[in-house]
Design an enzyme around this catalytic site. Structure first.
Site, PDB file in Angstrom:
ATOM      1  N   ILE A  83       0.797  -1.228   0.000  1.00 36.07           N
ATOM      2  CA  ILE A  83       0.000   0.000   0.000  1.00 36.07           C
ATOM      3  C   ILE A  83       0.831   1.280   0.000  1.00 36.07           C
ATOM      4  O   ILE A  83       0.334   2.331  -0.365  1.00 36.07           O
ATOM      5  CB  ILE A  83      -1.052   0.045   1.139  1.00 36.07           C
ATOM      6  CG1 ILE A  83      -0.367   0.048   2.504  1.00 36.07           C
ATOM      7  CG2 ILE A  83      -2.058  -1.083   1.043  1.00 36.07           C
ATOM      8  CD1 ILE A  83      -1.340   0.493   3.593  1.00 36.07           C
ATOM      9  N   GLY A 132       7.831   3.861   1.417  1.00 41.76           N
ATOM     10  CA  GLY A 132       8.472   5.075   1.934  1.00 41.76           C
ATOM     11  C   GLY A 132       9.966   5.064   1.681  1.00 41.76           C
ATOM     12  O   GLY A 132      10.482   4.171   1.019  1.00 41.76           O
ATOM     13  N   ALA A 133      10.666   6.074   2.206  1.00 43.34           N
ATOM     14  CA  ALA A 133      12.113   6.150   2.033  1.00 43.34           C
ATOM     15  C   ALA A 133      12.773   5.014   2.807  1.00 43.34           C
ATOM     16  O   ALA A 133      13.818   4.518   2.440  1.00 43.34           O
ATOM     17  CB  ALA A 133      12.650   7.480   2.533  1.00 43.34           C
ATOM     18  N   ALA A 162      10.737   2.260   4.497  1.00 38.75           N
ATOM     19  CA  ALA A 162       9.991   1.022   4.699  1.00 38.75           C
ATOM     20  C   ALA A 162       8.959   0.762   3.605  1.00 38.75           C
ATOM     21  O   ALA A 162       8.511   1.682   2.927  1.00 38.75           O
ATOM     22  CB  ALA A 162       9.277   1.087   6.050  1.00 38.75           C
ATOM     23  N   LYS A 176      -7.234  -8.278   9.793  1.00 30.77           N
ATOM     24  CA  LYS A 176      -6.605  -7.470   8.764  1.00 30.77           C
ATOM     25  C   LYS A 176      -5.418  -6.771   9.426  1.00 30.77           C
ATOM     26  O   LYS A 176      -5.581  -6.134  10.470  1.00 30.77           O
ATOM     27  CB  LYS A 176      -7.632  -6.414   8.308  1.00 30.77           C
ATOM     28  CG  LYS A 176      -7.668  -6.143   6.825  1.00 30.77           C
ATOM     29  CD  LYS A 176      -8.881  -5.283   6.523  1.00 30.77           C
ATOM     30  CE  LYS A 176      -8.690  -4.555   5.220  1.00 30.77           C
ATOM     31  NZ  LYS A 176      -9.833  -3.725   4.858  1.00 30.77           N
ATOM     32  N   ASP A 234       7.842  13.210  12.722  1.00 30.20           N
ATOM     33  CA  ASP A 234       7.366  13.429  11.349  1.00 30.20           C
ATOM     34  C   ASP A 234       5.877  13.761  11.398  1.00 30.20           C
ATOM     35  O   ASP A 234       5.042  13.094  10.785  1.00 30.20           O
ATOM     36  CB  ASP A 234       7.639  12.193  10.490  1.00 30.20           C
ATOM     37  CG  ASP A 234       7.538  12.496   8.990  1.00 30.20           C
ATOM     38  OD1 ASP A 234       7.439  13.676   8.615  1.00 30.20           O
ATOM     39  OD2 ASP A 234       7.545  11.539   8.197  1.00 30.20           O
TER      40      ASP A 234
HETATM   41  N1  LIG Z   1      -1.544   0.911  10.862  1.00 30.06           N
HETATM   42  C1  LIG Z   1      -1.882   1.416   9.682  1.00 30.06           C
HETATM   43  N2  LIG Z   1      -3.100   1.189   9.164  1.00 30.06           N
HETATM   44  C2  LIG Z   1      -3.445   1.675   7.961  1.00 30.06           C
HETATM   45  N3  LIG Z   1      -2.645   2.405   7.193  1.00 30.06           N
HETATM   46  C3  LIG Z   1      -1.407   2.684   7.646  1.00 30.06           C
HETATM   47  C4  LIG Z   1      -0.976   2.202   8.911  1.00 30.06           C
HETATM   48  N4  LIG Z   1       0.286   2.620   9.094  1.00 30.06           N
HETATM   49  C5  LIG Z   1       0.623   3.333   7.998  1.00 30.06           C
HETATM   50  N5  LIG Z   1      -0.388   3.377   7.121  1.00 30.06           N
HETATM   51  C6  LIG Z   1      -0.396   4.038   5.813  1.00 30.06           C
HETATM   52  O1  LIG Z   1       0.853   3.866   5.173  1.00 30.06           O
HETATM   53  C7  LIG Z   1       1.465   5.122   4.930  1.00 30.06           C
HETATM   54  C8  LIG Z   1       2.949   5.038   5.149  1.00 30.06           C
HETATM   55  O2  LIG Z   1       3.229   4.544   6.458  1.00 30.06           O
HETATM   56  P1  LIG Z   1       4.297   5.202   7.419  1.00 30.06           P
HETATM   57  O3  LIG Z   1       4.332   4.427   8.677  1.00 30.06           O
HETATM   58  O4  LIG Z   1       3.948   6.641   7.483  1.00 30.06           O
HETATM   59  O5  LIG Z   1       5.664   4.926   6.645  1.00 30.06           O
HETATM   60  P2  LIG Z   1       6.753   5.924   6.014  1.00 30.06           P
HETATM   61  O6  LIG Z   1       7.825   5.961   7.024  1.00 30.06           O
HETATM   62  O7  LIG Z   1       7.188   5.239   4.767  1.00 30.06           O
HETATM   63  O8  LIG Z   1       6.086   7.241   5.775  1.00 30.06           O
HETATM   64  C9  LIG Z   1       0.771   6.087   5.871  1.00 30.06           C
HETATM   65  O9  LIG Z   1       0.780   7.382   5.339  1.00 30.06           O
HETATM   66  C10 LIG Z   1      -0.610   5.520   5.959  1.00 30.06           C
HETATM   67  O10 LIG Z   1      -1.379   5.960   4.862  1.00 30.06           O
HETATM   68 MG   LIG Z   2       4.721   8.454   6.821  1.00 31.80          MG
END
Ligand SMILES: Nc1ncnc2c1ncn2[C@@H]1O[C@H](COP(=O)(O)OP(=O)(O)O)[C@@H](O)[C@H]1O
Ligand SMILES: [Mg+2]
Lengths: 331, 213
Positions: B7, B10-11, B13, B25, B125
């Site tokens: 879904i 990121g930089a 993960a 889920k 962040d």
């Molecule tokens: N627990 C979660 N449930 C649903 N969506 C999530 C969850 N954690 C992250 N996301 C979605 O994934 C995106 C990226 O996750 P994030 O943890 O922010 O990683 P990054 O460090 O790559 O920004 C978030 O902007 C959000 O839309």
């Molecule tokens: Mg993020």
């Protein structure tokens, strides 16, 4: 339009550099004299004295290399900051004298901007994300809306300073960086050392302290300590660089500054660029370490976009930040 | 095994949705290898950050800030399995919300930011990309750059990030959204809020951060 010629003086730290550049993008001369301290690190006053002693001679050499006389100069550029106060003042004094004697304009240049601009010229980079790493600076920067923005930087000492101080403590020959690099090639064991990245910023003082601690303890070979120091120091640089590259989406990654000569760091930068579909560009060492050509060339681009530094505002600023400088030639 | 659905990337993960992780889920956040880093060092960093993020998510929950439930942490695989939060990123819905609701949401976000800071948590962040709007209110994610600290400077950096996001991305409503955010933040943090807000001003004037998202 006539081709204009600029002489630039660099004297922010231990190098006194005089370069000559022309407005058609040619570097006509790049003379460098380095002050090597008898012991320990840079002594600002000693270095300044050295610079004052050699500046006249270095200017003559630069003019001879370029095959011109001082009467052919259209303006004079000098590094106005950031750097060591006494060293900066020596260069500024020489530049003011030359400009008033020849009755040509003076252009004050930011040393960090100059590192980027010379790289853009020699490496044909248009809009790069730049990693600038030296004994005095550790900066990840890119152009955005009128200025070079700082995405990440060191919160304490520069990465080059960390390596130099370590090298001196290990009694390695001067300059320290290459000596550490050579020993690191023979190291293979990774000793855990502090890897400190805070968001987009870096910290090297903890790493230096820990590496010096390893020297004293002498439980590991010097080769392994150098290897671990490099892997940790450059791994940190890689991380913030990659994050900034992903964030800005720039298509070029420019590596400059004296530490940019390091092969391990270069290989990391190549890998990062490759993974993000960017072109890795390495500024050749003579233009990557502190030099006068970068000051002359930046003087040219600044002058062409209307920048002038009247004598009364030509005082040096030893803490002049990169992101405070307006860069009208980029907009 | 069920298909995992990527879904987000990121930089640091990859985020994968597992529609059936032991019957629920789940969202899997995996910190991938960095080829440029020494493999041993790389493994250690990803390991530590994984443990660190999970523990800050947990700590935030304890401070009364909604965060995903952590199902499993695997430091060696640099993976966190957590509750999949159903909702939309605040970033994507700000412009579609009616004015009243929009302000209410930002006030709650401000309250939560104040709670984090009061519990000595720096988000690291704090942007509208990292807040998911759900039927029960905003849920905070992405504590990978989080820190345990109550330094004014760090609080200021957190606030500055949020303010910059509102200025750059949600520029139609910057003033009203930040006003609502500030109100909530003051409410939950109390006196210390002033100092942090002042520091935010100062940091933005320093201008070393980019003015775009
Ligand atoms: N627990 C979660 N449930 C649903 N969506 C999530 C969850 N954690 C992250 N996301 C979605 O994934 C995106 C990226 O996750 P994030 O943890 O922010 O990683 P990054 O460090 O790559 O920004 C978030 O902007 C959000 O839309
Ligand atoms: Mg993020």
């Amino acid at each position: 339009m006539d081709v204009l010629t600029c002489l630039g003086i660099e004297s922010t730290a231990d190098n006194l550099g005089v370069g000559i550049a022309s407005s058609d993008g040619r570097i006509l001369a790049n003379e460098i004299t380095t002050h090597v301290p008898e012991e320990g690190g840079i002594h600002p006053r000693e270095a300044a004295r050295h610079h004052a002693d050699v500046v006249g001679d270095t200017i003559s050499r630069a003019l001879a290399t370029a095959g011109i006389t001082s009467r052919d100069l259209d303006f004079i550029a000098f590094a106005q900051g950031p750097g060591l106060g006494p060293c900066l003042r020596t260069g500024a004094t020489a530049a003011r004298a030359l400009s008033s004697y020849l009755k040509v304009p003076l252009v004050g240049v930011n040393h960090c901007v100059a590192h980027i601009e010379i790289g853009r010229l020699t490496e044909d980079a248009v809009d790069p994300l730049t990693l600038y790493v030296s004994g005095g600076n550790t900066i990840v920067t890119g152009y955005e809306a009128g200025r070079y923005r700082v995405f990440g930087e060191t919160l304490d000492i520069a990465v080059g300073n960390c390596l130099d101080v370590f090298a001196r403590a290990a009694e390695l020959p001067y300059p320290g960086g290459p000596a550490v690099e050579e020993l690191a090639l023979k190291g293979e064991k990774l000793i855990p050392l502090p890897y400190v990245v805070k968001g987009m910023d870096l910290s090297y003082s903890g790493l230096l302290t820990a590496a010096m601690g390893e020297l004293r303890k002498a439980e590991h070979s010097l080769e392994d300590i150098c290897f671990s120091l490099q892997e940790t120091a450059y791994g940190m640089l890689g991380e913030v660089t990659e994050r900034a590259l992903a964030h800005t989406g720039k298509g070029e990654l420019l590596l400059t500054g004296g530490v940019g000569a390091n092969k391990r760091l270069r290989s990391m930068i190549s890998l990062i660029a490759e993974e993000h579909g960017a072109a890795a560009k390495f500024v050749p060492i003579r233009y990557a370490t502190d030099n006068g050509a970068m000051i002359a060339w930046t003087g040219v681009v600044a002058y062409m976009s209307g920048v002038r530094t009247p004598v009364e505002s030509s005082f040096i600023d030893s803490r002049w930040r990169l992101d405070e400088v307006e860069v009208p030639w980029r907009s | 095994m069920e298909e995992l659905i990527l879904i987000a990337k990121g930089a640091e993960a990859d985020l994968l949705l597992d529609p059936d992780w032991n019957g629920v889920k789940a969202l899997i956040k995996r910190r991938g290898e960095k080829r440029y880093r020494h493999p041993e060092l790389d493994r250690e960093i990803r390991r530590q950050r994984t443990i660190h993020e999970a523990s800050i998510i947990h700590r935030a929950k304890g401070a009364g800030v909604p965060t995903p439930v952590i199902y499993q942490v695997d430091p060696d695989d640099a993976t966190i399995v957590m509750e999949f939060v159903e909702g939309e990123r605040v970033r994507d819905i700000v412009e579609c919300l009616p004015g009243e609701e929009r302000r209410r949401l930002f006030k709650v976000i401000g309250v939560m930011a104040g709670r984090l800071h009061r519990a000595s948590i720096i988000h690291g962040d704090l942007t509208t990309s990292n807040i998911i709007n759900t039927a029960e209110g905003p849920v905070f994610v992405d504590f990978g750059l989080g820190e345990v600290s109550s330094e004014t400077e760090k609080r200021g950096v957190d606030l500055n990030l949020m303010h910059r996001m509102l200025t750059s991305t949600h520029f139609r409503h910057t003033e009203e959204l930040f006003a609502a955010f500030e109100k909530g933040y003051r409410e939950s943090l109390g006196e210390e809020a002033e100092e942090a807000l002042e520091r935010m001003e100062e940091i933005s004037r320093r201008g070393r951060y980019i003015e775009r998202e």
